[in-house]
Motif scaffolding. Structure first.
Motif, PDB file in Angstrom:
ATOM      1  N   GLY A  11       0.840  -1.284  -0.058  1.00  0.00           N
ATOM      2  CA  GLY A  11      -0.077  -0.063  -0.199  1.00  0.00           C
ATOM      3  C   GLY A  11       0.748   1.314   0.072  1.00  0.00           C
ATOM      4  O   GLY A  11       0.275   2.514   0.238  1.00  0.00           O
ATOM      5  N   ARG A  12       2.198   1.129  -0.244  1.00  0.00           N
ATOM      6  CA  ARG A  12       3.031   2.422  -0.076  1.00  0.00           C
ATOM      7  C   ARG A  12       3.974   2.011  -1.443  1.00  0.00           C
ATOM      8  O   ARG A  12       4.273   1.158  -1.730  1.00  0.00           O
ATOM      9  N   THR A  13       4.546   3.226  -1.548  1.00  0.00           N
ATOM     10  CA  THR A  13       5.455   3.039  -2.968  1.00  0.00           C
ATOM     11  C   THR A  13       6.815   2.822  -2.342  1.00  0.00           C
ATOM     12  O   THR A  13       6.990   2.882  -1.144  1.00  0.00           O
ATOM     13  N   LEU A  14       7.772   2.232  -2.915  1.00  0.00           N
ATOM     14  CA  LEU A  14       8.937   1.784  -2.591  1.00  0.00           C
ATOM     15  C   LEU A  14      10.182   2.938  -2.500  1.00  0.00           C
ATOM     16  O   LEU A  14      10.910   2.703  -1.707  1.00  0.00           O
ATOM     17  N   SER A  15       9.668   3.982  -3.459  1.00  0.00           N
ATOM     18  CA  SER A  15      10.790   4.667  -3.425  1.00  0.00           C
ATOM     19  C   SER A  15      10.794   5.796  -2.223  1.00  0.00           C
ATOM     20  O   SER A  15      12.192   5.890  -1.712  1.00  0.00           O
ATOM     21  N   ASN A  16       9.854   6.365  -1.595  1.00  0.00           N
ATOM     22  CA  ASN A  16       9.872   6.774  -0.489  1.00  0.00           C
ATOM     23  C   ASN A  16       9.059   6.401   0.757  1.00  0.00           C
ATOM     24  O   ASN A  16       8.892   7.313   1.742  1.00  0.00           O
ATOM     25  N   GLY A  17       8.356   5.512   0.525  1.00  0.00           N
ATOM     26  CA  GLY A  17       7.312   4.982   1.232  1.00  0.00           C
ATOM     27  C   GLY A  17       6.132   5.740   1.428  1.00  0.00           C
ATOM     28  O   GLY A  17       5.154   5.480   2.371  1.00  0.00           O
ATOM     29  N   ALA A  18       5.720   6.465   0.472  1.00  0.00           N
ATOM     30  CA  ALA A  18       4.370   7.328   0.606  1.00  0.00           C
ATOM     31  C   ALA A  18       3.394   6.373   0.064  1.00  0.00           C
ATOM     32  O   ALA A  18       3.359   5.327  -0.582  1.00  0.00           O
ATOM     33  N   PRO A  19       2.132   6.565   0.801  1.00  0.00           N
ATOM     34  CA  PRO A  19       0.978   5.912   0.552  1.00  0.00           C
ATOM     35  C   PRO A  19       0.544   5.890  -0.959  1.00  0.00           C
ATOM     36  O   PRO A  19       1.001   6.958  -1.723  1.00  0.00           O
ATOM     37  N   LEU A  20       0.297   5.141  -1.747  1.00  0.00           N
ATOM     38  CA  LEU A  20      -0.299   4.924  -2.962  1.00  0.00           C
ATOM     39  C   LEU A  20      -1.059   6.304  -3.281  1.00  0.00           C
ATOM     40  O   LEU A  20      -1.152   6.444  -4.637  1.00  0.00           O
ATOM     41  N   PHE A  60      -8.237   5.812   1.810  1.00  0.00           N
ATOM     42  CA  PHE A  60      -8.521   4.447   1.615  1.00  0.00           C
ATOM     43  C   PHE A  60     -10.006   4.509   0.683  1.00  0.00           C
ATOM     44  O   PHE A  60     -10.322   3.334   0.189  1.00  0.00           O
ATOM     45  N   ASP A  61     -10.439   5.638   0.615  1.00  0.00           N
ATOM     46  CA  ASP A  61     -11.661   5.712  -0.368  1.00  0.00           C
ATOM     47  C   ASP A  61     -11.297   5.881  -1.747  1.00  0.00           C
ATOM     48  O   ASP A  61     -12.228   6.095  -2.620  1.00  0.00           O
ATOM     49  N   ALA A  62     -10.200   6.344  -2.158  1.00  0.00           N
ATOM     50  CA  ALA A  62      -9.787   6.761  -3.245  1.00  0.00           C
ATOM     51  C   ALA A  62      -9.898   5.459  -4.457  1.00  0.00           C
ATOM     52  O   ALA A  62      -9.409   4.339  -3.852  1.00  0.00           O
ATOM     53  N   LYS A  63     -10.536   5.732  -5.671  1.00  0.00           N
ATOM     54  CA  LYS A  63     -10.408   4.731  -6.411  1.00  0.00           C
ATOM     55  C   LYS A  63      -9.712   4.886  -7.676  1.00  0.00           C
ATOM     56  O   LYS A  63      -9.479   5.913  -8.356  1.00  0.00           O
ATOM     57  N   THR A  64      -9.375   3.784  -8.564  1.00  0.00           N
ATOM     58  CA  THR A  64      -8.839   3.886  -9.609  1.00  0.00           C
ATOM     59  C   THR A  64      -9.827   4.276 -10.939  1.00  0.00           C
ATOM     60  O   THR A  64     -11.121   4.421 -10.512  1.00  0.00           O
ATOM     61  N   ALA A  65      -9.331   4.303 -12.139  1.00  0.00           N
ATOM     62  CA  ALA A  65     -10.214   4.976 -13.511  1.00  0.00           C
ATOM     63  C   ALA A  65     -11.337   3.977 -13.506  1.00  0.00           C
ATOM     64  O   ALA A  65     -12.447   4.309 -13.874  1.00  0.00           O
ATOM     65  N   ILE A  66     -10.838   2.604 -12.972  1.00  0.00           N
ATOM     66  CA  ILE A  66     -11.747   1.527 -13.357  1.00  0.00           C
ATOM     67  C   ILE A  66     -12.641   1.136 -11.936  1.00  0.00           C
ATOM     68  O   ILE A  66     -13.195   0.114 -12.143  1.00  0.00           O
ATOM     69  N   GLY A  67     -12.571   1.923 -11.081  1.00  0.00           N
ATOM     70  CA  GLY A  67     -13.383   1.689  -9.826  1.00  0.00           C
ATOM     71  C   GLY A  67     -12.634   0.665  -8.788  1.00  0.00           C
ATOM     72  O   GLY A  67     -13.383   0.717  -7.820  1.00  0.00           O
ATOM     73  N   PHE A  68     -11.708   0.262  -8.933  1.00  0.00           N
ATOM     74  CA  PHE A  68     -11.004  -0.298  -7.806  1.00  0.00           C
ATOM     75  C   PHE A  68     -10.119   0.536  -6.779  1.00  0.00           C
ATOM     76  O   PHE A  68      -9.638   1.734  -7.166  1.00  0.00           O
ATOM     77  N   PRO A  69     -10.128   0.242  -5.298  1.00  0.00           N
ATOM     78  CA  PRO A  69      -9.435   0.761  -4.594  1.00  0.00           C
ATOM     79  C   PRO A  69      -7.968   1.217  -4.952  1.00  0.00           C
ATOM     80  O   PRO A  69      -7.269   0.348  -5.474  1.00  0.00           O
ATOM     81  N   VAL A  70      -7.420   2.283  -5.180  1.00  0.00           N
ATOM     82  CA  VAL A  70      -6.082   2.752  -5.130  1.00  0.00           C
ATOM     83  C   VAL A  70      -5.036   2.019  -4.060  1.00  0.00           C
ATOM     84  O   VAL A  70      -4.116   1.115  -4.619  1.00  0.00           O
ATOM     85  N   ILE A  71      -5.425   1.913  -2.984  1.00  0.00           N
ATOM     86  CA  ILE A  71      -4.730   1.052  -1.769  1.00  0.00           C
ATOM     87  C   ILE A  71      -5.600  -0.272  -1.604  1.00  0.00           C
ATOM     88  O   ILE A  71      -6.880   0.026  -1.246  1.00  0.00           O
ATOM     89  N   PRO A  72      -5.353  -1.320  -2.406  1.00  0.00           N
ATOM     90  CA  PRO A  72      -6.084  -2.529  -2.084  1.00  0.00           C
ATOM     91  C   PRO A  72      -6.563  -2.825  -0.613  1.00  0.00           C
ATOM     92  O   PRO A  72      -5.926  -2.699   0.303  1.00  0.00           O
ATOM     93  N   ASP A  73      -7.668  -3.534  -0.404  1.00  0.00           N
ATOM     94  CA  ASP A  73      -8.133  -3.865   0.767  1.00  0.00           C
ATOM     95  C   ASP A  73      -7.045  -5.031   1.431  1.00  0.00           C
ATOM     96  O   ASP A  73      -7.305  -5.143   2.519  1.00  0.00           O
ATOM     97  N   PHE A  74      -6.776  -5.749   0.658  1.00  0.00           N
ATOM     98  CA  PHE A  74      -5.545  -6.762   1.113  1.00  0.00           C
ATOM     99  C   PHE A  74      -4.201  -6.388   1.418  1.00  0.00           C
ATOM    100  O   PHE A  74      -3.501  -7.136   1.713  1.00  0.00           O
ATOM    101  N   SER A  75      -3.902  -4.922   1.188  1.00  0.00           N
ATOM    102  CA  SER A  75      -2.590  -4.425   1.387  1.00  0.00           C
ATOM    103  C   SER A  75      -2.272  -4.466   3.162  1.00  0.00           C
ATOM    104  O   SER A  75      -3.322  -4.340   3.794  1.00  0.00           O
ATOM    105  N   MET A  83      -0.690  -2.141   4.790  1.00  0.00           N
ATOM    106  CA  MET A  83      -1.191  -1.031   5.551  1.00  0.00           C
ATOM    107  C   MET A  83      -2.653  -0.989   5.781  1.00  0.00           C
ATOM    108  O   MET A  83      -2.835  -0.601   6.907  1.00  0.00           O
ATOM    109  N   LYS A  84      -3.655  -1.317   4.983  1.00  0.00           N
ATOM    110  CA  LYS A  84      -5.062  -1.280   5.079  1.00  0.00           C
ATOM    111  C   LYS A  84      -5.165  -2.002   6.213  1.00  0.00           C
ATOM    112  O   LYS A  84      -6.095  -1.844   7.145  1.00  0.00           O
TER     113      LYS A  84
END
Length: 406
Positions: free
Chosen positions: A280-289, A300-315, A317-318
């Motif tokens: 659920g985080r970038t490897l470069s600097n550890g920022a959340p996605l 955690f509510d942000a969605k991709t263009a096709i409607g999936f969570p940007v930060i997956p529920d299985f990540s 961090m979540k």
């Protein structure tokens, strides 16, 4: 102008003015050469003395034991011991007086009593020694401990091995110098020979002192930042999360130590995007996605263009996050890397160490969510687990554990 200087002449005859100028230039050149030669023979300017942290010490005595809210050192050794059958309450008192005395000396750069290599004690490098009591220790003291002082519940992801699990007495020995840690470990284990035997030893490391700015979040061997959301020592928030209140443990805390094997060989098969999705985080600097910097709050509510969570529920961090502020811990882990076997190229992982006032209320709910659903479980396996009560500190002239044993 002489005839020889005219355009019909084939040779050059210098004027008096040119002769004088040439001599001056030659003189300057000669002087420069002499100066350069003298400069080469000058002793080099003294270099500034390098900044050393070898002499740095962490106070041993105080309301809390050092090694909990102390900025994590580069090297740590964790030792669990099993008490001999004949060790009773009075023997525990003697043991802790001996250990306290030698730990207090070593952490201040003074050799232990009967130190056979006293020169090795002269570089403390922020050495801390932290003691923890397992259920067996408290039982031998004839006392009762908090209800959480027991083995953790069985989690479905665990594959625990006895050689990394449980124990009566914990020694956490940490410093910025591995030689200092090794010497202190040996001296303290010599103190325990008549009282206990070693159950397990685990060695851990972080970046070397001076490699990164103080306060930089550590990275584990997956390359991920590890421990971003820690509470900050010295704050009221930290005090409420970490320090226990009431009874003989007041001013102390609890330690959970989990040895988590990381399958780096299998991790190598995962692309960078998959690695970031699993955490659920970038490897470069550890920022959340959903952010740009490590300490940005995740959306955690942000969605991709096709409607999936940007930060997956299985990540990871979540799954580790909760809206309940009571379910927080203070992490102070270390990496380990040991000899691989068979066709593997690594036997590595994380010595997960957390401190919290109440294991059942704070740690267990987090671990249960991770056990139920965390994509990182595909590459990680807990193979060791232990819980210890970390008693409060003591004043000079006292000893660690006196609130239990006095």
């Amino acid at each position: 102008m002489s005839k020889d200087q005219g355009k019909g002449s084939g040779r050059f005859v210098p004027t008096r003015r040119q002769f004088l100028l040439g001599g001056a230039v030659a003189g300057v050149g000669a002087a420069a050469a002499i100066g350069a030669d003298l400069a080469l023979n000058q002793p080099p300017a003294p270099e500034a003395a390098p900044a050393l942290n070898g002499p740095e010490t962490v106070p041993f005595y105080g309301a809390h034991q050092a090694g909990v809210d102390t900025a994590a050192q580069a090297h740590a050794t964790f030792v669990a011991l099993d008490l001999h059958d004949d060790v009773d309450r009075e023997a525990l008192r003697r043991l802790m007086r001996i250990l306290t005395g030698d730990a207090a000396r070593l952490t201040q750069g003074v050799e232990a009593l009967a130190d056979s290599e006293p020169e090795l004690a002269l570089v403390p490098a922020r050495l801390t020694v932290t003691f923890g009591f397992g259920p067996g220790f408290v039982a031998r003291a004839g006392a009762s401990g908090p209800t959480w002082l027991r083995a953790l519940p069985a989690f479905s992801i665990d594959q625990l091995q006895p050689e990394f699990t449980d124990g009566d007495l914990l020694l956490q020995i940490a410093a910025d110098d591995s030689l200092t840690v090794a010497h202190a470990t040996r001296m303290l284990l010599k103190d325990t020979r008549s009282f206990a035997e070693v159950r397990w030893v685990q060695h851990g490391f972080r970046r070397a002192y001076g490699s990164e700015r103080p306060g930089t979040t550590m990275r584990n061997l997956f390359g991920q930042v590890d421990g971003t959301t820690n509470v900050q020592p010295g704050t009221e928030d930290f005090d409420s999360v970490v320090w226990a209140s009431g009874g003989w443990l007041a001013g102390g805390t609890s330690a959970v130590i989990r040895r988590i094997r990381m399958n780096l060989d299998k991790w190598d098969e995962l692309d960078r995007s998959g690695r970031e999705q699993s955490v659920g985080r970038t490897l470069s600097n550890g920022a959340p996605l959903t952010g740009a910097n490590e300490f940005d709050e995740p959306d955690f509510d942000a969605k991709t263009a096709i409607g999936f969570p940007v930060i997956p529920d299985f990540s990871h961090m979540k799954r580790a996050r909760t809206d309940d502020p009571a379910q927080r811990i203070f992490r102070r882990g270390y990496n380990y890397d040991e000899r691989p076997s068979g066709s593997s190229v690594s036997e590595s992982g994380l010595l997960f160490v957390s401190f919290q006032a109440d294991v059942d209320a704070q740690f267990v709910p987090i671990q249960q969510r991770l056990s139920d659903l965390d994509l990182l479980n595909e590459w990680t396996t807990p193979i060791g687990s232990a819980v210890f009560a970390i008693p409060p500190g003591c004043a000079e002239g006292g000893y660690i554990g006196e609130t239990l044993l006095a």
